[in-house]
Write an enzyme that holds these catalytic residues in place. Sequence first.
Site, PDB file in Angstrom:
ATOM      1  N   CYS A  42       0.801  -1.241   0.000  1.00 47.74           N
ATOM      2  CA  CYS A  42       0.000   0.000   0.000  1.00 47.74           C
ATOM      3  C   CYS A  42       0.829   1.284   0.000  1.00 47.74           C
ATOM      4  O   CYS A  42       0.768   2.053  -0.952  1.00 47.74           O
ATOM      5  CB  CYS A  42      -0.927  -0.015   1.208  1.00 47.74           C
ATOM      6  SG  CYS A  42      -2.118  -1.366   1.143  1.00 47.74           S
TER       7      CYS A  42
HETATM    8  N1  LIG Z   1      -2.799  -6.156   1.855  1.00 51.55           N
HETATM    9  C1  LIG Z   1      -3.298  -5.084   2.436  1.00 51.55           C
HETATM   10  O1  LIG Z   1      -2.976  -4.778   3.581  1.00 51.55           O
HETATM   11  C2  LIG Z   1      -4.319  -4.212   1.728  1.00 51.55           C
HETATM   12  C3  LIG Z   1      -5.073  -3.320   2.500  1.00 51.55           C
HETATM   13  C4  LIG Z   1      -6.023  -2.537   1.876  1.00 51.55           C
HETATM   14  C5  LIG Z   1      -6.179  -2.618   0.491  1.00 51.55           C
HETATM   15  N2  LIG Z   1      -5.417  -3.471  -0.252  1.00 51.55           N
HETATM   16  C6  LIG Z   1      -5.666  -3.532  -1.690  1.00 51.55           C
HETATM   17  O2  LIG Z   1      -6.430  -4.697  -1.968  1.00 51.55           O
HETATM   18  C7  LIG Z   1      -6.086  -5.241  -3.241  1.00 51.55           C
HETATM   19  C8  LIG Z   1      -5.652  -6.691  -3.071  1.00 51.55           C
HETATM   20  O3  LIG Z   1      -4.483  -6.726  -2.273  1.00 51.55           O
HETATM   21  P1  LIG Z   1      -4.022  -8.023  -1.476  1.00 51.55           P
HETATM   22  O4  LIG Z   1      -3.039  -7.548  -0.483  1.00 51.55           O
HETATM   23  O5  LIG Z   1      -5.192  -8.807  -1.045  1.00 51.55           O
HETATM   24  O6  LIG Z   1      -3.263  -8.800  -2.644  1.00 51.55           O
HETATM   25  P2  LIG Z   1      -2.694 -10.312  -2.565  1.00 51.55           P
HETATM   26  O7  LIG Z   1      -1.558 -10.358  -3.520  1.00 51.55           O
HETATM   27  O8  LIG Z   1      -2.499 -10.731  -1.153  1.00 51.55           O
HETATM   28  O9  LIG Z   1      -3.882 -11.182  -3.137  1.00 51.55           O
HETATM   29  C9  LIG Z   1      -4.369 -11.063  -4.422  1.00 51.55           C
HETATM   30  C10 LIG Z   1      -4.864 -12.436  -4.856  1.00 51.55           C
HETATM   31  O10 LIG Z   1      -5.512 -12.237  -6.104  1.00 51.55           O
HETATM   32  C11 LIG Z   1      -5.179 -13.305  -6.952  1.00 51.55           C
HETATM   33  N3  LIG Z   1      -5.423 -12.836  -8.301  1.00 51.55           N
HETATM   34  C12 LIG Z   1      -4.684 -11.984  -9.044  1.00 51.55           C
HETATM   35  N4  LIG Z   1      -5.302 -11.748 -10.213  1.00 51.55           N
HETATM   36  C13 LIG Z   1      -6.440 -12.459 -10.196  1.00 51.55           C
HETATM   37  C14 LIG Z   1      -7.489 -12.626 -11.110  1.00 51.55           C
HETATM   38  N5  LIG Z   1      -7.519 -11.972 -12.273  1.00 51.55           N
HETATM   39  N6  LIG Z   1      -8.497 -13.459 -10.792  1.00 51.55           N
HETATM   40  C15 LIG Z   1      -8.499 -14.098  -9.609  1.00 51.55           C
HETATM   41  N7  LIG Z   1      -7.537 -13.985  -8.698  1.00 51.55           N
HETATM   42  C16 LIG Z   1      -6.529 -13.157  -8.989  1.00 51.55           C
HETATM   43  C17 LIG Z   1      -3.755 -13.649  -6.615  1.00 51.55           C
HETATM   44  O11 LIG Z   1      -3.459 -14.986  -6.989  1.00 51.55           O
HETATM   45  C18 LIG Z   1      -3.751 -13.443  -5.100  1.00 51.55           C
HETATM   46  O12 LIG Z   1      -4.054 -14.634  -4.407  1.00 51.55           O
HETATM   47  C19 LIG Z   1      -5.010  -4.308  -3.792  1.00 51.55           C
HETATM   48  O13 LIG Z   1      -5.622  -3.330  -4.558  1.00 51.55           O
HETATM   49  C20 LIG Z   1      -4.416  -3.683  -2.539  1.00 51.55           C
HETATM   50  O14 LIG Z   1      -3.823  -2.438  -2.790  1.00 51.55           O
HETATM   51  C21 LIG Z   1      -4.509  -4.294   0.359  1.00 51.55           C
END
Ligand SMILES: NC(=O)c1ccc[n+]([C@@H]2O[C@H](COP(=O)([O-])OP(=O)(O)OC[C@H]3O[C@@H](n4cnc5c(N)ncnc54)[C@H](O)[C@@H]3O)[C@@H](O)[C@H]2O)c1
Length: 401
Positions: A257
């Site tokens: 982030c």
């Molecule tokens: N991690 C955090 O603390 C956090 C907090 C708030 C917001 N976010 C936001 O949330 C979103 C997701 O982040 P995250 O940390 O969960 O990511 P992550 O990498 O932990 O998880 C994403 C998952 O999505 C899967 N994926 C990717 N493309 C895909 C697709 N087309 N179809 C299905 N699955 C798919 C990946 O295999 C992975 O398992 C981002 O935009 C991030 O900025 C993250």
Amino acid sequence: MKVGIIGQGYVGLTIAAFAAEYFEIVGFDSNEKVVQQLNQGISHIEGIDSSVLSSRIKSGMYKATSYGEDLGKSDVIIIAVPTPLSKDRQPDLSFIDLACKTIGQSLSKPALIINESTSFPGTLRKFIKPAIEKYSASPINHLYAISPERVDPGRTDFNQKNTPRLFSGLTTEASVRTREFYSRFCDNLVEVSSPEVAEAAKLFENTFRQVNIALVNEFAQIAHSLGISVYETLDAANTKPYGFMKFTPSAGVGGHCIPVDPTYLAVVAEEHGAPATFIRRANEVNLDMSKYIVNRIAADNGGSLKGKSVLVVGVAYKPNVADVRETAAELVIEHLRSQGAAVSWHDDVVGNWKGESSVLLQGADIAVVVTKHDSVEEKKILASAPYVFDTTGKVKGAKGL
Ligand SMILES: NC(=O)c1ccc[n+]([C@@H]2O[C@H](COP(=O)([O-])OP(=O)(O)OC[C@H]3O[C@@H](n4cnc5c(N)ncnc54)[C@H](O)[C@@H]3O)[C@@H](O)[C@H]2O)c1
């Protein structure tokens, strides 16, 4: 109600585990290994207990899948996929585009589609809705909303229930349905007047942290040059009961982030002819921290690190998680190696990273603490090398910022 969640990472699995108490959840992920593990009741995310996952599977309220057709009956779809930066540090919406493709190709009846992924204002209206319409075989009147996720992995005091959640629909009906959905498991819903406000608020929250972290990192350098303690000075400033919020210095920012989201805001600002001076400069200051730290260590060690064995303690981007995305440890290691040091690292929470494994916490010439997990004892860190530099402010008796 059937809920499909696209992306089963930190955000998607966290929401799935909570929402599965009330709704039937299909967790869709393109990574088949993750799907296989999840269906065996094994969680890969800190804060989500495997036992919780197993009980949701047993009660028939959760299953993971890599097949788009399993999403076909969903009443609600949540998008929770990565939104990284491309190689040239531009917003990369390719994962969102693929998620839209899955939705377009799998849904044949109207659903409420909520984006929880972080992105710039206009993403829901100008990117997600048109992309889903493009990929759908025939026109379907889906409802569209945004509710940016605020999860802080590893945190226990704030969760899906007690963290206020922003939301806004593209239409009034979408907003009403979104409120109904989240109110089942979130106590405090905050509706804003447009999806763009919700999208911008999420970016600004993280930009606020990025800029303040850069400010305190710069101040750490000023305090050192003045020969005063940055920590004592911050504690002194923090006695003011209003108008001050304490941030602490570090080797830089990491994770999905803080190093990424502000650039989404800067890019969209500049596209609209608005300045993003603070954001750009804050990014530089945070990135330069690793070089400053390595130069301080070299200066303390006769001006050269050539041939010295240096142990980096903690390579995760923050304590008590295994997440190494954008970790400041990477740049610290890079600078140490460019100055001729023989670098290894210790982090049993991470274990393996970039083809290297965690080594024992002992026997180095120099130790640099980048991240201090609770499980790593201070006295073991202090005994691991005759010279220890701590960037976290947690290891008493070490040299530090
Ligand atoms: N991690 C955090 O603390 C956090 C907090 C708030 C917001 N976010 C936001 O949330 C979103 C997701 O982040 P995250 O940390 O969960 O990511 P992550 O990498 O932990 O998880 C994403 C998952 O999505 C899967 N994926 C990717 N493309 C895909 C697709 N087309 N179809 C299905 N699955 C798919 C990946 O295999 C992975 O398992 C981002 O935009 C991030 O900025 C993250």
